[in-house]
Design an enzyme around this catalytic site. Structure first.
Site, PDB file in Angstrom:
ATOM      1  N   PRO A  87       8.018 -19.014 -14.699  1.00 33.67           N
ATOM      2  CA  PRO A  87       7.082 -18.079 -14.564  1.00 33.67           C
ATOM      3  C   PRO A  87       7.160 -16.974 -15.652  1.00 33.67           C
ATOM      4  O   PRO A  87       8.055 -16.560 -16.004  1.00 33.67           O
ATOM      5  CB  PRO A  87       7.365 -17.396 -13.275  1.00 33.67           C
ATOM      6  N   CYS A  88       5.919 -16.650 -16.013  1.00 31.52           N
ATOM      7  CA  CYS A  88       5.880 -15.598 -17.416  1.00 31.52           C
ATOM      8  C   CYS A  88       5.737 -14.169 -16.847  1.00 31.52           C
ATOM      9  O   CYS A  88       5.691 -13.284 -18.128  1.00 31.52           O
ATOM     10  CB  CYS A  88       4.619 -16.104 -18.135  1.00 31.52           C
ATOM     11  N   GLN A  89       5.655 -13.748 -15.642  1.00 33.87           N
ATOM     12  CA  GLN A  89       5.425 -12.377 -15.561  1.00 33.87           C
ATOM     13  C   GLN A  89       6.481 -11.563 -15.902  1.00 33.87           C
ATOM     14  O   GLN A  89       6.001 -10.338 -16.374  1.00 33.87           O
ATOM     15  CB  GLN A  89       4.981 -11.918 -13.828  1.00 33.87           C
ATOM     16  N   TYR A  91       8.114 -11.656 -18.588  1.00 35.87           N
ATOM     17  CA  TYR A  91       8.045 -11.825 -19.966  1.00 35.87           C
ATOM     18  C   TYR A  91       6.900 -11.081 -20.466  1.00 35.87           C
ATOM     19  O   TYR A  91       6.985 -10.360 -21.502  1.00 35.87           O
ATOM     20  CB  TYR A  91       8.068 -13.161 -20.460  1.00 35.87           C
ATOM     21  N   ALA A  92       5.821 -11.196 -19.938  1.00 36.32           N
ATOM     22  CA  ALA A  92       4.565 -10.554 -20.248  1.00 36.32           C
ATOM     23  C   ALA A  92       4.506  -8.998 -20.351  1.00 36.32           C
ATOM     24  O   ALA A  92       5.211  -8.576 -19.403  1.00 36.32           O
ATOM     25  CB  ALA A  92       3.431 -11.050 -19.481  1.00 36.32           C
TER      26      ALA A  92
END
EC number: 2.1.1.37
Length: 464
Positions: A87-89, A91-92
């Site tokens: 899941p990228c949340q 990182y973003a």
């Protein structure tokens, strides 16, 4: 999507870790791989994957799952591939800003357990020892709190006996009608003697300066540009076909009026409801390709949000314009309404002005998130679809001003290159989130094509 033939037990098998709704899976299936299993903790996304890949085994939580249990579904295959993206949340930039606002610390995102999920991905690699692995994530994973997650993953893969490379690919260069930059990693097990290679662009489109700047920041922030594992992004060559446009992607789908959008009608929020294709529009080659699998004259998921007050603004905004333009239009409409009432000899009180403003002008200041709203341009590809599209769909407003609305679930799926027979489980907001989080299937298919070609050579090497 067109595949290489029917799946069989002898086909290369894929385990999709952190699978989401199945964009990665769909792309690999289209290249002849067998989707043997998926691991996804979100119940709606897991239900979507199960509905579209009924032959796979579906696991829930990668952090507690025994890799041996997952590996059992890969048995009998000549080659095995592990794909996915943690899941990228965390990182973003958007996700990091939200975490900081809660924790009041600049480095709060490093405490988010999602930052460490890539280690669980590596745990599966170490236990299963697949011949190939592929990972996808947002650009910011190349530089998060001074760390480069792709670089750390590559270093770990070398220690596990793999040959890794990573790069940046934009979906618009691979037939997806959306400018979407993502970091991709490919690695092959060392005994195959293979060097990872990434797909060459098939479509030409000049990326806006903002995208190029984000690439520069990501590559320079934590040393990706000078890494021995990093492959410079591919650039389209002269002579390629232009990018697929928004009108090519969604122009054949039924019209919906903003004040009578599907989501505004009681009982019409289901993403399973069917909507007939337009008969007055000839579908583009792209749309025809996505329609071909349905076997019907209709598609599911053509539902969207009711946006009330803002429907008028969505209709009046020029294509390509952003929130400041919408706010200026609203202020003009407010001034015109006050002037009309004054011309009738009425005294407009401050209380009445406040009430009028609340009903006409959106409340967000123009200097905060100026690109909060954006209207599609018919003859250009879309901007990046975001995971929070369901709650803040104004980042993708339909280019047709007569419809005065944000895009539907099916339109979002089209812009991500999902075929029309792909069903999304859960509520409308859940479906939007699944789409925004997904790897575009056509880009995943381009990656899968490289893996398929490499594994063919690898099979010959092992047999020699």
């Amino acid at each position: 999507m067109q595949g290489m033939g029917p799946q069989s037990g002898a086909a290369p098998a894929v385990l999709d870790l952190f699978s989401g709704c199945g964009g990665f899976s769909l792309g690999f299936q289209a290249e002849g791989f067998r989707i043997a299993g998926s691991v996804e903790i979100d119940p709606s996304a897991r239900a979507t994957h199960a509905a579209n890949f009924p032959g796979a085994i579906h696991f829930r939580d990668a952090t507690i799952l025994d890799p041996a249990e997952a590996a059992a579904c890969l048995s009998g295959s000549p080659f095995t591939v592990l794909v996915g993206g943690p899941p990228c949340q965390a990182y973003a930039r958007v996700g990091r800003a939200k975490l900081r606002s809660v924790a009041s610390r600049q480095d709060a995102h490093l405490d988010d357990p999602r930052v460490l999920l890539f280690r669980h991905w590596l745990r599966f690699v170490e236990a299963i020892r697949p011949q190939a692995v592929a990972m996808e994530n947002v650009l910011d994973c190349l530089s998060v709190g001074g760390r480069n997650v792709m670089e750390e993953t590559a270093e770990a893969l070398v220690r596990l006996g793999y040959v890794p490379r990573y790069t940046i690919l934009n979906a618009v260069h691979y037939g997806v009608p959306q400018m979407r930059d993502r970091a991709f990693l490919l690695a092959y097990r060392g005994d195959l003697g293979l060097e990872p290679a990434f797909p060459e662009p098939t479509r030409a489109h000049e990326l806006p300066k903002g995208y190029l700047h984000s690439r520069h920041v990501a590559m320079r922030g934590a040393g990706a540009a000078t890494s021995r594992f990093f492959v410079q992004p591919r650039h389209p060559v002269v002579g390629l076909m232009p990018a697929i446009t928004a009108v090519e992607a969604i122009g054949d789908l039924p019209s919906l009026a903003g004040s009578k959008a599907a989501g505004a009608i009681k009982g019409r929020r289901s993403t399973g409801d069917l909507a007939a294709y337009r008969t007055d529009v000839t579908p583009s080659d792209y749309a025809a390709r996505l329609r071909s699998a349905t076997g019907e004259g209709a598609t599911s998921g053509h539902v969207t949000r009711a946006i009330g007050r803002d429907a008028v603004l969505c209709g009046l905004m020029p294509p390509g314009s952003e929130y400041p333009a919408a706010h200026a239009i609203a202020e003009r409409l407010l001034a015109e309404e006050i002037a009309a009432r004054t011309a009738d000899g009425r005294v407009v009180s401050d209380l009445e002005v406040s009430a009028l403003r609340a009903g006409i002008v959106p409340p967000h200041p123009t200097h905060t998130f100026p690109n909060r709203w954006w209207k599609l341009v018919a003859d250009r590809p879309a901007r990046t679809l975001l995971a929070h599209l369901g709650k803040d769909g104004y980042s993708q407003i339909h280019y047709d001003g007569t419809q005065s609305r944000v895009i539907s679930v099916r339109e979002a799926a089209r812009l991500q290159s999902f075929p029309d027979d792909f069903r999304f489980e859960g509520t409308m907001n859940n479906a939007f989130r699944q789409i925004g989080n997904a790897v575009p299937p056509m880009l995943a298919q381009a990656i899968a094509g490289c893996v398929a070609q490499a594994l063919g050579h690898g099979e010959a090497r092992l047999a020699a």
